[in-house]
Motif scaffolding. Structure first.
Motif, short mmCIF file in Angstrom:
data_model
loop_
_atom_site.label_atom_id
_atom_site.label_comp_id
_atom_site.label_asym_id
_atom_site.label_seq_id
_atom_site.Cartn_x
_atom_site.Cartn_y
_atom_site.Cartn_z
N TRP A 14 0.86 -1.19 0.00
CA TRP A 14 0.00 0.00 0.00
C TRP A 14 0.90 1.24 0.00
O TRP A 14 1.86 1.33 0.78
CB TRP A 14 -0.90 0.02 1.24
CG TRP A 14 -2.09 -0.88 1.15
CD1 TRP A 14 -2.19 -2.16 1.59
CD2 TRP A 14 -3.36 -0.55 0.57
NE1 TRP A 14 -3.45 -2.66 1.32
CE2 TRP A 14 -4.19 -1.69 0.71
CE3 TRP A 14 -3.89 0.59 -0.04
CZ2 TRP A 14 -5.51 -1.73 0.26
CZ3 TRP A 14 -5.20 0.55 -0.49
CH2 TRP A 14 -6.00 -0.60 -0.35
N ARG A 52 0.95 5.73 -0.41
CA ARG A 52 0.25 7.00 -0.33
C ARG A 52 0.88 7.94 -1.35
O ARG A 52 2.12 7.98 -1.49
CB ARG A 52 0.39 7.57 1.08
CG ARG A 52 -0.07 9.01 1.21
CD ARG A 52 0.23 9.59 2.56
NE ARG A 52 -0.08 11.01 2.55
CZ ARG A 52 -0.72 11.64 3.52
NH1 ARG A 52 -1.10 10.98 4.61
NH2 ARG A 52 -0.97 12.93 3.43
N LEU A 94 3.57 2.64 2.52
CA LEU A 94 2.95 2.61 3.84
C LEU A 94 3.14 1.25 4.52
O LEU A 94 3.60 1.18 5.66
CB LEU A 94 1.46 2.91 3.72
CG LEU A 94 1.08 4.28 3.18
CD1 LEU A 94 -0.42 4.37 2.96
CD2 LEU A 94 1.55 5.39 4.10
N LEU A 149 -2.56 2.69 10.91
CA LEU A 149 -2.86 1.94 9.69
C LEU A 149 -2.76 0.44 9.93
O LEU A 149 -1.84 -0.02 10.60
CB LEU A 149 -1.88 2.33 8.58
CG LEU A 149 -1.78 3.78 8.21
CD1 LEU A 149 -0.74 3.97 7.10
CD2 LEU A 149 -3.11 4.34 7.79
N ASP A 163 -4.38 12.92 6.58
CA ASP A 163 -4.48 11.63 5.89
C ASP A 163 -5.01 11.80 4.47
O ASP A 163 -5.02 10.84 3.69
CB ASP A 163 -5.40 10.67 6.66
CG ASP A 163 -4.84 10.27 8.02
OD1 ASP A 163 -5.66 10.01 8.93
OD2 ASP A 163 -3.60 10.25 8.17
N THR A 209 -4.14 10.27 -2.10
CA THR A 209 -4.58 9.10 -2.88
C THR A 209 -3.83 7.88 -2.38
O THR A 209 -2.60 7.92 -2.21
CB THR A 209 -4.31 9.32 -4.38
OG1 THR A 209 -5.10 10.41 -4.84
CG2 THR A 209 -4.67 8.06 -5.17
N TYR A 210 -4.57 6.81 -2.13
CA TYR A 210 -3.98 5.58 -1.61
C TYR A 210 -3.99 4.53 -2.72
O TYR A 210 -5.02 4.25 -3.32
CB TYR A 210 -4.76 5.10 -0.38
CG TYR A 210 -4.52 6.01 0.80
CD1 TYR A 210 -5.23 7.21 0.92
CD2 TYR A 210 -3.57 5.71 1.76
CE1 TYR A 210 -5.00 8.07 1.97
CE2 TYR A 210 -3.33 6.57 2.83
CZ TYR A 210 -4.05 7.74 2.92
OH TYR A 210 -3.81 8.61 3.96
N CYS A 248 -2.92 0.65 -4.09
CA CYS A 248 -2.63 -0.75 -3.78
C CYS A 248 -1.84 -1.31 -4.96
O CYS A 248 -2.18 -1.06 -6.12
CB CYS A 248 -3.95 -1.49 -3.61
SG CYS A 248 -3.83 -3.27 -3.48
N GLY A 305 -6.25 3.56 -7.51
CA GLY A 305 -6.19 4.37 -6.31
C GLY A 305 -7.54 4.79 -5.77
O GLY A 305 -8.56 4.78 -6.48
#
Lengths: 113, 114
Positions: free
Chosen positions: A35, A37, A47, A62, A84, A87-88, A90, A106
């Motif tokens: 993951w 950020r 992360l 997290l 926080d 955009t996250y 994977c 994202g």
């Protein structure tokens, strides 16, 4: 085809709420899942990394989980803060695939003060 | 500790002009290096990766090329840019071993082709 999908594409929640971001992948034969950020116009910050033999990893507020058999991972953010907002992403390292990671598109997260 | 440098941060180029983006890594030797592109509304797409000097693998056919003239240097190039080459370009290196491998990214180059 090995693909990674993230839902929702965007999420807006009030400060202080706990939230879950979802990631699914099409092939359960993976080395690991990462993951990231990304802040606007910036590079990616790692992360959490979950190895294929692990079920979860935690760092501060997290927590990331991995269910290889169902092709799913979640990123849980506790007590969300305006900082926080980002955009996250994977990303999955598939076995037998090309070198490198396959990314989802994202989830754009906004934490309202 | 390892660091990765990417430059320039922002670039505006006319269609048909050449391109050269540079990425260097410090604090590690013989790293696997990667170029990704992030286009508006799309996920990160792997463009090239390299396992060593002079060794380049291309993931998608395109207008770009990559070179690795030194162990810790990775260059993305084009002879003539197209509008569709616009995007955010990210360089990365791979650290760790086996299932503990991770990618570490540079700060990116925002390329606008006009």
């Amino acid at each position: 085809k090995q693909e990674v999908t993230q839902i929702p594409a965007a999420l807006s929640v009030p400060e202080g709420e706990n939230l879950v971001l979802n990631c699914s992948f099409t092939d359960s034969a993976i080395y690991n899942l990462q993951w990231f950020r990304q802040d606007p116009g910036k590079g990616l910050t790692s992360l959490l990394l979950i190895q294929s033999s692990q079920r979860e990893q935690t760092s501060g507020r997290l927590n990331a989980s991995l269910d290889k058999s169902s092709g799913r991972s979640t990123l849980y953010i506790a007590a969300s803060q305006p900082g926080d907002s980002a955009t996250y992403l994977c990303a999955v390292r598939f076995e037998g695939g090309a070198d490198g990671l396959t990314f989802g598109k994202g989830t754009h997260l906004i934490i309202q003060p | 500790s390892q660091t990765i440098h990417q430059w320039p941060a922002t670039l505006v180029q006319p269609v048909g002009s050449p391109l050269s983006l540079e990425c260097t890594v410090e604090g590690t030797s013989n790293p696997n290096l990667y170029w990704y592109r992030q286009a508006a509304g799309r996920g990160l797409q792997l463009l090239f990766y390299s396992v060593g000097i002079g060794q380049i693998s291309s993931e998608v056919p395109q207008n770009l090329s990559a070179s690795r003239p030194q162990d810790r240097q990775f260059i993305l190039s084009s002879k003539k840019l197209l509008l569709s080459d616009s995007g955010f370009y990210l360089c990365a290196w791979r650290g760790g071993f086996g299932t503990n491998e991770k990618l570490f990214f540079g700060s990116g180059t925002q390329l606008s082709v006009l």
